[in-house]
Each structure stands twice: as structure tokens, then as C-alpha cells.
Design an enzyme around this catalytic site. Structure first.
Site, PDB file in Angstrom:
ATOM      1  N   SER A 191       5.242  42.735  11.142  1.00 24.46           N
ATOM      2  CA  SER A 191       5.893  42.507  12.422  1.00 24.46           C
ATOM      3  C   SER A 191       4.928  41.781  13.345  1.00 24.46           C
ATOM      4  O   SER A 191       3.785  41.526  12.979  1.00 24.46           O
ATOM      5  CB  SER A 191       6.311  43.828  13.045  1.00 24.46           C
ATOM      6  OG  SER A 191       5.167  44.497  13.541  1.00 24.46           O
ATOM      7  N   LYS A 192       5.422  41.484  14.528  1.00 24.05           N
ATOM      8  CA  LYS A 192       4.620  40.720  15.507  1.00 24.05           C
ATOM      9  C   LYS A 192       3.256  41.337  15.777  1.00 24.05           C
ATOM     10  O   LYS A 192       2.306  40.632  16.091  1.00 24.05           O
ATOM     11  CB  LYS A 192       5.397  40.622  16.819  1.00 24.05           C
ATOM     12  CG  LYS A 192       6.284  39.403  16.857  1.00 24.05           C
ATOM     13  CD  LYS A 192       6.636  39.077  18.294  1.00 24.05           C
ATOM     14  CE  LYS A 192       7.698  37.993  18.339  1.00 24.05           C
ATOM     15  NZ  LYS A 192       8.784  38.265  19.240  1.00 24.05           N
ATOM     16  N   ARG A 193       3.198  42.650  15.675  1.00 25.25           N
ATOM     17  CA  ARG A 193       1.929  43.338  15.887  1.00 25.25           C
ATOM     18  C   ARG A 193       0.817  42.771  15.011  1.00 25.25           C
ATOM     19  O   ARG A 193      -0.347  42.831  15.351  1.00 25.25           O
ATOM     20  CB  ARG A 193       2.085  44.803  15.485  1.00 25.25           C
ATOM     21  CG  ARG A 193       2.537  45.743  16.502  1.00 25.25           C
ATOM     22  CD  ARG A 193       2.622  47.153  16.007  1.00 25.25           C
ATOM     23  NE  ARG A 193       3.311  47.354  14.750  1.00 25.25           N
ATOM     24  CZ  ARG A 193       2.743  47.769  13.651  1.00 25.25           C
ATOM     25  NH1 ARG A 193       1.459  48.019  13.625  1.00 25.25           N
ATOM     26  NH2 ARG A 193       3.445  47.944  12.553  1.00 25.25           N
ATOM     27  N   HIS A 194       1.211  42.291  13.820  1.00 26.87           N
ATOM     28  CA  HIS A 194       0.212  41.828  12.867  1.00 26.87           C
ATOM     29  C   HIS A 194      -0.222  40.391  13.125  1.00 26.87           C
ATOM     30  O   HIS A 194      -1.040  39.850  12.400  1.00 26.87           O
ATOM     31  CB  HIS A 194       0.757  41.929  11.440  1.00 26.87           C
ATOM     32  CG  HIS A 194       1.088  43.331  11.036  1.00 26.87           C
ATOM     33  ND1 HIS A 194       2.367  43.809  11.046  1.00 26.87           N
ATOM     34  CD2 HIS A 194       0.304  44.349  10.642  1.00 26.87           C
ATOM     35  CE1 HIS A 194       2.361  45.070  10.658  1.00 26.87           C
ATOM     36  NE2 HIS A 194       1.125  45.428  10.415  1.00 26.87           N
ATOM     37  N   GLY A 195       0.342  39.773  14.136  1.00 33.22           N
ATOM     38  CA  GLY A 195       0.036  38.363  14.382  1.00 33.22           C
ATOM     39  C   GLY A 195       1.291  37.546  14.210  1.00 33.22           C
ATOM     40  O   GLY A 195       2.394  38.057  14.397  1.00 33.22           O
TER      41      GLY A 195
END
Ligand code: GLU
Length: 480
Positions: free
Chosen positions: A250-254
Site C-alpha cells: 500500500s501507499k505506506r510502503h512508498g
């Protein structure tokens, strides 16, 4: 029942795959990998690849998302042979099939109220049964046939659905697990699973490659296809992509959007190579050109287990392709970044030269564009710490001497430039760095750049000499 194909299906085409994104957001890397696998399988088998936009969820679908998906596909160079087709344009077709199914008794109208369905569900839950529709309307005629209703598919009661998933092997689901699926809502709109079935049929899809999150839909879809006497495609459910922490990517990972990778300076070849390896392999080979992928790709070698995203490896691949692809080609992608960063490159070296000069040092094109600004634009300030370190009192003399030699050169190429620097150091009795570093700061503004000879060639004679003079004046003023 006869399908009316969307396009003239060429009977000599034995494999036809599709990518069927829902336009509810950008094209993310998981979707791109599914598209790639689907595309590769078609190409490997001299087949065709269809692009279909599943935009029936009117609340969540947007034209911007459709555009973003098309842009992502184009940037990755995953060309489609047919489409893009839009489900919202095919409602007449879906309803035509539903009406025929009603006539043939393959589907039925259901008038059950929300309350009845709720009570049924509560009852089933209380008895620890799986909640499912009980077929009430199949056996009870309505008082008013025109009253609001949905249409349900008459799912077989007995037996099971068996299919051989090209990735996961044999899968068997008992029909007792499956509901009589609603295929048309009260408002007359066909439902998602039904549209997919009719599309795959009409479009002559032979192989459905999609995310494993759709695996529960497959038995339902197969039952409808069977009822329609339509051919059953081969299904291949691809596993999820996880972040490096094992959680769903998800976006959290970049970055998760394909176009974000473009913005971050990646080449499409690097992302494709990265994605193909994420869940598929051929021995321990890491580098695959697109031609090689097409030649070697098999669905049966796609991994069943989830794969973890690894940005370091993607960077490594990007660096590889920056250096290995023809500089003229890389330059086309680099040009986008200059434009994006507002750098006017009309006055300076060819961009392919920049790729050659900076390819070793830069892992992304974004970085390359930023790091090469001085080839195209003069700068107002020298980097402060570089000034402290390299613009000491002796620096002006070194620059004056090297400028003299450079001015005298008849040829502005790497070899004589290199000699001029070397000779300057010799004559001054100092190391190369005592000349090279002030020179570097003078012409680039900072203490880091590729080797001085190629840098000066790229910057050009007049500009280099003017910058050296400016640095001499700066040093003298500073020390006065
Ligand atoms: N539209 C679905 C999605 O974006 C894909 C459905 C399919 O491939 O059958 O997840």
C-alpha cells in the site's frame, strides 16, 4: 444462446487474454503485473490482448482514473489489440442476455423484501448455517409480476464446480456453497460478475489472468458460462504483492502507482523487468528484455505464494537499464524529467551525452536531470562547503593557469582537456586534485560531478571558460 462478439473474432487466434481494470484509481503495480502477465501470455502464444474498462460501479469509477490507467499502460508499452471496451456502453447487451435467460428459465425474478432477506440471514446465522438465498421466489409466483424485483441466476443445486487454475492447480467448490447470484438489480442494472462473464464470452477470452482476490468469483462465473453454453476460459489467479514488511502493498510502503515510478525516474523496462520477476522466474536469471520475457513466459511457472516488493532491487534494475539501453532511447525518457523540473535543455549537450556521462552515477532519471542542471543553466551561487574546501587562496592561481591552457586548446575534447589539467598540476607541483577540484566547483557549482574532462566537454568551451573566470573573480574578491 449465441453471443454477438464485439469485434470480428479471428478464428485463427488461439489465445486471447484481457486486462480488465476497474477505474477507481491509478494503475497500481499489482494491476500492472497482472496486465503484464496477461499480455506476455498472449504474445508468447501469438495471441491477442484485450483491454476492458470495468466501469459499472458508477459511484467509484471516474474518467480520470480511466485516463490514468490508459496512461500507465501506454507508458509501460503494453499495447492492446482490441479495446479499450467500456462495460457501461454494453448494458443493452447484458440486459438482452438476462432477458433471454429469464425466458429460458436459467434465471428468475426475485421479489423478496429486504426484511425477509434479513430475517432469513439472521435465522441461518442462528443455526450456524452459511447465509444464502433460499430460492423462495423460484417456487412462489408474485402477486404482481411488475413489482420491484431483482433477477437471480439459477445456480445448480447439486454437484460442484471444478477448474484447473493455471497457477494454483485444481480447485473444487461445491454448488451448495453458492448462492443464486443477483445478476440484475432492482434499478435494472446488471451486476459485476454477470458483466464479466458476458464480456469474457463475447470477447472470445481464452485465458483469464487476474488477481487472486477474484478467485471466489470464478465458480459463480463458470456456472453462468455453463448455463449459457459458452466456452469456459482457463483461469490463472495471480497472488498478491506485499510490502517489505509482509503486509499487503500500500501507499505506506512508498510508490504504488505506475506513473509515480515514472515520476521518480524509473524506466518502463526496469519496472517491467522488476514486475515480471515478482512472482515468475526462469532459473536464476534476473535481467529480461521484453523480447526474452515473451519468449520464456509461462503461466505454469507463476508462483502461488505472495511476493514482497523490494525497492532496492528495482533501483538496481533501473541503473542497469540506464546504462545498457541505447542512450538515445534513455534520453527520450530523461527529456520528460527536464521538462518536469523546468530545465530548458535547448542550449547544451545532446541528452544522450548526459546519459553516457552520468549513467554510472545516477540510479534514476530524476536524479540524473537534477544532477545535470549545470550542463544547461548557469548558476548564481557556488555550494558553500565546496567553496570552503576548494576555493582556498591557491585556487585562483590554479584556475588561471588551467584556463590559459584550456583557452589555447584547438580541440575541445576529453583527451586534450585532461592533458591541460594534468600539465597544470605538474607545473604547479601539486596533485591533480588541487587543480581538478577548484575547476569542478568553478564549472558545476559544487564538489561532485563526473570526471572533469567529459564534464567540460558537455558544458562546452565558451561556457566553461566564462565560468572559470567568474570563479577566479569570486575567489579574488573573497580573499581581498
Ligand atoms: N475489474 C477487476 C479488478 O479491477 C478485474 C476483474 C477480472 O479480471 O475478472 O480487480
Amino acid at each position: 444462446m449465441k453471443a454477438e462478439p464485439l469485434f470480428n473474432l479471428d478464428p485463427s487466434v488461439k489465445v486471447r487474454t484481457r486486462f480488465a481494470p476497474s477505474p477507481t484509481g491509478y494503475l497500481h503495480v499489482g494491476g500492472a503485473r497482472t496486465a503484464l502477465y496477461s499480455w506476455l501470455f498472449a504474445k508468447h502464444n501469438q495471441g491477442e490482448f484485450v483491454l476492458r474498462i470495468e466501469d459499472t460501479d458508477l459511484e467509484r469509477s471516474t474518467p480520470e482514473a480511466t485516463q490514468a490507467i490508459l496512461e500507465g499502460m501506454e507508458w509501460l508499452n503494453l499495447a492492446w489489440d482490441h479495446g479499450p471496451y467500456y462495460q457501461t456502453k454494453r448494458f443493452d447487451r447484458y440486459n438482452q442476455v438476462i432477458d433471454q435467460m429469464l425466458e429460458q428459465g436459467l434465471a428468475y425474478r426475485c421479489y423478496c423484501s429486504k426484511e425477509r432477506l434479513e430475517n432469513l440471514r439472521n435465522e441461518q446465522e442462528k443455526n450456524k448455517e452459511k447465509p444464502r438465498y433460499d430460492g423462495y421466489c423460484l417456487h412462489h409466483a408474485p402477486e404482481n409480476p411488475d413489482a420491484p424485483h431483482v433477477v437471480r441466476f439459477k445456480n445448480p443445486q447439486e454437484g460442484s464446480v471444478v477448474f484447473d487454475d493455471a497457477v494454483r492447480g485444481r480447485i473444487e467448490i461445491s454448488n451448495s456453497e453458492l448462492d443464486d447470484l443477483i445478476i440484475r438489480r432492482t434499478d435494472g442494472s446488471p451486476t459485476y460478475n454477470f458483466c464479466v462473464v458476458i464480456d469474457d464470452w463475447d470477447m472470445g477470452i481464452t485465458h483469464v489472468v487476474r488477481g487472486e482476490d477474484h478467485i471466489n468469483n470464478t465458480p459463480r462465473q463458470i456456472n453462468i458460462l455453463k448455463a449459457l453454453n459458452a466456452p469456459i476460459p482457463t483461469y490463472a489467479h495471480v497472488s498478491m504483492i506485499l510490502g517489505d514488511d509482509g503486509q499487503k502493498l500500500s501507499k505506506r510502503h512508498g510508490a504504488v502507482s505506475v506513473m509515480q515510478y515514472r515520476d521518480d525516474g524509473f524506466l518502463p523496462e526496469a519496472l517491467l523487468n522488476y514486475l515480471v520477476r515478482l512472482g515468475w522466474g526462469h532459473g536464476d536469471q534476473e535481467i529480461f528484455s521484453v523480447e526474452e520475457m515473451i519468449k520464456l513466459f509461462e503461466l505454469t511457472q507463476v508462483s502461488k505464494s505472495a511476493s514482497a516488493f523490494n525497492t532496492e532491487k528495482l533501483l538496481w534494475l533501473n541503473h542497469h537499464y540506464i546504462r545498457e539501453l541505447p542512450p538515445e532511447y534513455v534520453a527520450k525518457h530523461l527529456a520528460w524529467h527536464y521538462q518536469h523540473q523546468g530545465i530548458d535543455t535547448s542550449n547544451g549537450p545532446a541528452l544522450s551525452e548526459i546519459v553516457v556521462i552520468l549513467g554510472e552515477r545516477c540510479k534514476t532519471l530524476k536524479e540524473m536531470a537534477t544532477a545535470s542542471r549545470y550542463f544547461f543553466e548557469d548558476f548564481d551561487h557556488f555550494d558553500e562547503s565546496a567553496v570552503k574546501k576548494h576555493f582556498k587562496s591557491g585556487a585562483a592561481e590554479a584556475l588561471e593557469k588551467v584556463k590559459e591552457k584550456l583557452t589555447a586548446l584547438s580541440q575541445w575534447t576529453a583527451e586534450p582537456i585532461h592533458q591541460a589539467i594534468e600539465q597544470t598540476a605538474e607545473e604547479l607541483g601539486v596533485g591533480m586534485g588541487k587543480v581538478g577540484m577548484p575547476l569542478r566547483v568553478a564549472v558545476t557549482g559544487a564538489g561532485q560531478s563526473p570526471s572533469m574532462d567529459v564534464t567540460l566537454v558537455g558544458i562546452g568551451r565558451n561556457r566553461s571558460l566564462a565560468r572559470i573566470q567568474k570563479a577566479i573573480d569570486f575567489i579574488k574578491a573573497k580573499n581581498a
